[in-house]
Structures are given as C-alpha cells and as structure tokens.
Design an enzyme around this catalytic site. Structure first.
Site, PDB file in Angstrom:
ATOM      1  N   LYS A  10      88.726 -10.860  38.709  1.00 51.22           N
ATOM      2  CA  LYS A  10      87.570  -9.960  38.727  1.00 51.22           C
ATOM      3  C   LYS A  10      86.336 -10.745  39.141  1.00 51.22           C
ATOM      4  CE  LYS A  10      85.277 -11.766  35.102  1.00 51.22           C
ATOM      5  NZ  LYS A  10      83.964 -12.408  35.234  1.00 51.22           N
ATOM      6  N   GLY A  98      85.449 -18.502  36.199  1.00 53.87           N
ATOM      7  CA  GLY A  98      84.584 -17.328  36.061  1.00 53.87           C
ATOM      8  C   GLY A  98      85.181 -16.087  36.686  1.00 53.87           C
ATOM      9  N   LEU A  99      86.521 -16.110  36.913  1.00 60.08           N
ATOM     10  CA  LEU A  99      87.205 -14.988  37.578  1.00 60.08           C
ATOM     11  C   LEU A  99      88.200 -14.285  36.651  1.00 60.08           C
ATOM     12  CD1 LEU A  99      87.901 -16.783  40.987  1.00 60.08           C
ATOM     13  CD2 LEU A  99      86.095 -15.104  40.519  1.00 60.08           C
ATOM     14  N   ALA A 100      88.188 -14.656  35.366  1.00 60.67           N
ATOM     15  CA  ALA A 100      89.038 -14.024  34.333  1.00 60.67           C
ATOM     16  C   ALA A 100      90.532 -14.191  34.594  1.00 60.67           C
ATOM     17  CB  ALA A 100      88.694 -12.544  34.175  1.00 60.67           C
ATOM     18  N   GLY A 101      90.922 -15.329  35.173  1.00 57.93           N
ATOM     19  CA  GLY A 101      92.342 -15.564  35.446  1.00 57.93           C
ATOM     20  C   GLY A 101      93.206 -15.513  34.196  1.00 57.93           C
ATOM     21  N   GLY A 102      92.811 -16.235  33.159  1.00 58.13           N
ATOM     22  CA  GLY A 102      93.576 -16.249  31.903  1.00 58.13           C
ATOM     23  C   GLY A 102      93.604 -14.889  31.236  1.00 58.13           C
ATOM     24  N   SER A 103      92.469 -14.195  31.265  1.00 66.48           N
ATOM     25  CA  SER A 103      92.386 -12.849  30.672  1.00 66.48           C
ATOM     26  C   SER A 103      93.274 -11.866  31.426  1.00 66.48           C
ATOM     27  CB  SER A 103      90.942 -12.341  30.690  1.00 66.48           C
ATOM     28  OG  SER A 103      90.128 -13.147  29.878  1.00 66.48           O
ATOM     29  N   ASP A 136      87.284 -10.351  28.046  1.00 63.97           N
ATOM     30  CA  ASP A 136      87.557  -9.754  29.364  1.00 63.97           C
ATOM     31  C   ASP A 136      88.927  -9.067  29.447  1.00 63.97           C
ATOM     32  OD1 ASP A 136      85.135 -10.510  30.459  1.00 63.97           O
ATOM     33  OD2 ASP A 136      85.908 -12.368  31.334  1.00 63.97           O
TER      34      ASP A 136
END
Length: 289
Positions: A10, A98-103, A136
């Site tokens: 995101k 800051g791209l919410a990869g883990g989320s 997120d």
C-alpha cells in the site's frame, strides 16, 4: 491442500496525525490505496499441530515475530484449529519500507487460512482480528482505497483514484516507525488536507490528487535520513506529477500518467537507487473467493 494468496503493498496518499492517545498510539487520519507490487503467500495444510514459516529473505523472521505467524496463531487459538500450516512467504515488497509488506502478509494469511481451515469468517471479522496484530492489517484485509482512522484500524471505503503509474524508490536503509513518531512534534506539524483528498478522489481529479498529497511523518524522516530527501528531489527533477514518502518511510513514490515519462523517471532513479519499481494502482477491494 495448498493455497496461493496475493499480498499487495500500500501507499499513503495522505497521512495526518491528530494527537497522542491514552494507549500510547497516535490518532491518525490517512488515505491508503493498494498497488500492484505484491508478496505471494503459499499456505499448505499440515497434519501436525504447528505453524511453520518459510522465507528466502534473511530480513523476514521465521518465528513468532513474523506477522503472518501471529495471524495464523491467533486464528488457530481462537477457533480451536487442530491442524497446522506451512506458510511460505515469497517477498517482492521491500522490508521495513513504509509499504505495509508485513501487514499485507498477515492479512493474506488471514484470508487464506479462512478458506484452508474452512472458518467461514467475513472480511469484516477478519479485519477485526487483523487489528489485534497491527494497525495496517485491517486495511490490508480489505485492500482497495480507504480512509483509515483511530490508530489505522477503522476503515471507511472510498472509490479508487484514477489509474496511473506509481514509481517507488527505496534507499538501502531501514527506518524505525517508533523513532519517527518519537521525533514528531505535534505542535508544529503542517496538516495535509485529507478531506480535500477524499473529494479529489471522488471527483476523479488526477491533478487535484497530485496537488494534495501529504504526509506529516515525512519531515521527521527527511531530517533523520537525508538520502530520502535526495531521492525525493531526484524524482521531482525527473518529472513525476506528485512525490511523497509512504508511511514512515524510507520509500518515496511518484505518480505519473504517461508511459514515456514513467520510463524516463524509472531509468533515471536506477542510476543511484537499487530498489526501484514501476507499478500500477490496483484500487479493487479483496474478496473471499
């Protein structure tokens, strides 16, 4: 039984911080949208009662620090699931970017295990569970474009922005979200016009969207990491229509409509930044299929 689930990244078109909450988190108001840069999550049902994480990235933990592990563990305990699962995470989204990869990995795990374990939960129920894992995760369960409030877990869907290219550039540093928030001065921040951005998206005005992008965390990260400011300057110089840092950084994104200009910016950034991507906005919400 095996399932493959897509976990898209995101970006934040607008990110505002309204104040500090009594629970230690910050009250935020953000507009997030998914982009076509995605990890892939492979879920394989195991007879033995355990959760196994497999990843070929040395930056991805394979224990209970992993958000996908936490997602599986939460579902398993809450719904008394006796079988186990092997979760293979194929990374495409940069880590700590800051791209919410883990989320997004956690959200994809929730959606996939809902099917694999036949839990028959709705997206709303999965998003509620996701909120217990990270701020997120709720948004990533739904995907699409949304206004996120509270600590980021309250989601109100809006229509998606007009189609365009998103160019991402991540310097080879990690940024601690906790440190960024610690250094944020609530008295001096310049609040972005989030309501104006909602209106611009509703009107499908690409120009207005570009003029209204804003992120209150950006100034903090730029001071801590001058290389992020350098990428931002270069992206502007190469001709992106709008340039902003996503989340707490360090990834910077630029919006572009024309293919030729996208290619020029992409090629220019590759000269001094290893991780550069040119992807499309996705916009569509996830389904349970």
């Amino acid at each position: 039984m095996k399932l493959l689930v897509k976990a898209p990244a995101k970006i934040n078109l607008a990110l505002d911080v309204l104040g500090k909450r009594s629970d230690g988190f910050h009250e935020v108001k953000m507009i997030m949208t998914t982009i076509d840069l995605a990890d892939r999550i492979e879920l394989v049902k195991l007879q033995e009662d355990k959760i196994k994480i497999i990843s070929h990235s040395r930056y991805v933990p394979d224990d209970n620090r992993n958000l996908a592990f936490q997602a599986a563990n939460l579902l398993k305990k809450r719904y008394n699931v006796k079988s186990g699962v092997s979760i293979t995470i194929m990374k495409a989204i940069p880590v700590a970017a800051g791209l919410a990869g883990g989320s997004s990995d956690a959200a994809a795990t929730l959606r996939g295990l809902n099917k694999l374990w036949n839990l028959q939960l709705s997206l709303d129920e999965l998003a509620e569970i996701g909120a217990e894992i990270g701020s997120d995760v709720s948004f990533c369960v739904y995907g699409g474009t949304a206004i996120a409030t509270g600590r980021g877990e309250k989601i109100e869907h809006i229509e998606s922005p007009p189609h365009c290219w998103v160019i991402l550039a991540k310097p080879s540093i990690g940024v601690s979200t906790a440190d960024v928030y610690k250094n944020l001065s609530l008295d001096t921040i310049n609040h972005p016009n989030v309501d104006g951005m909602v209106k611009a998206i509703k009107n499908q005005s690409y120009q207005d969207i570009c003029s209204l992008v804003g992120n209150v965390l950006e100034d903090v990260t730029l001071k801590m990491h001058p290389e992020v400011a350098n990428i931002k300057d270069q992206m502007k110089k190469f001709g992106a229509d709008a340039v902003l840092m996503s989340g707490s950084g360090p990834t910077v994104f630029g919006l572009v409509q024309h293919d030729s200009r996208m290619q020029r910016i992409y090629n220019g950034l590759r000269g001094f930044c290893d991780q550069v991507y040119a992807v499309r906005l996705i916009g569509e919400r996830n389904t349970l299929d």
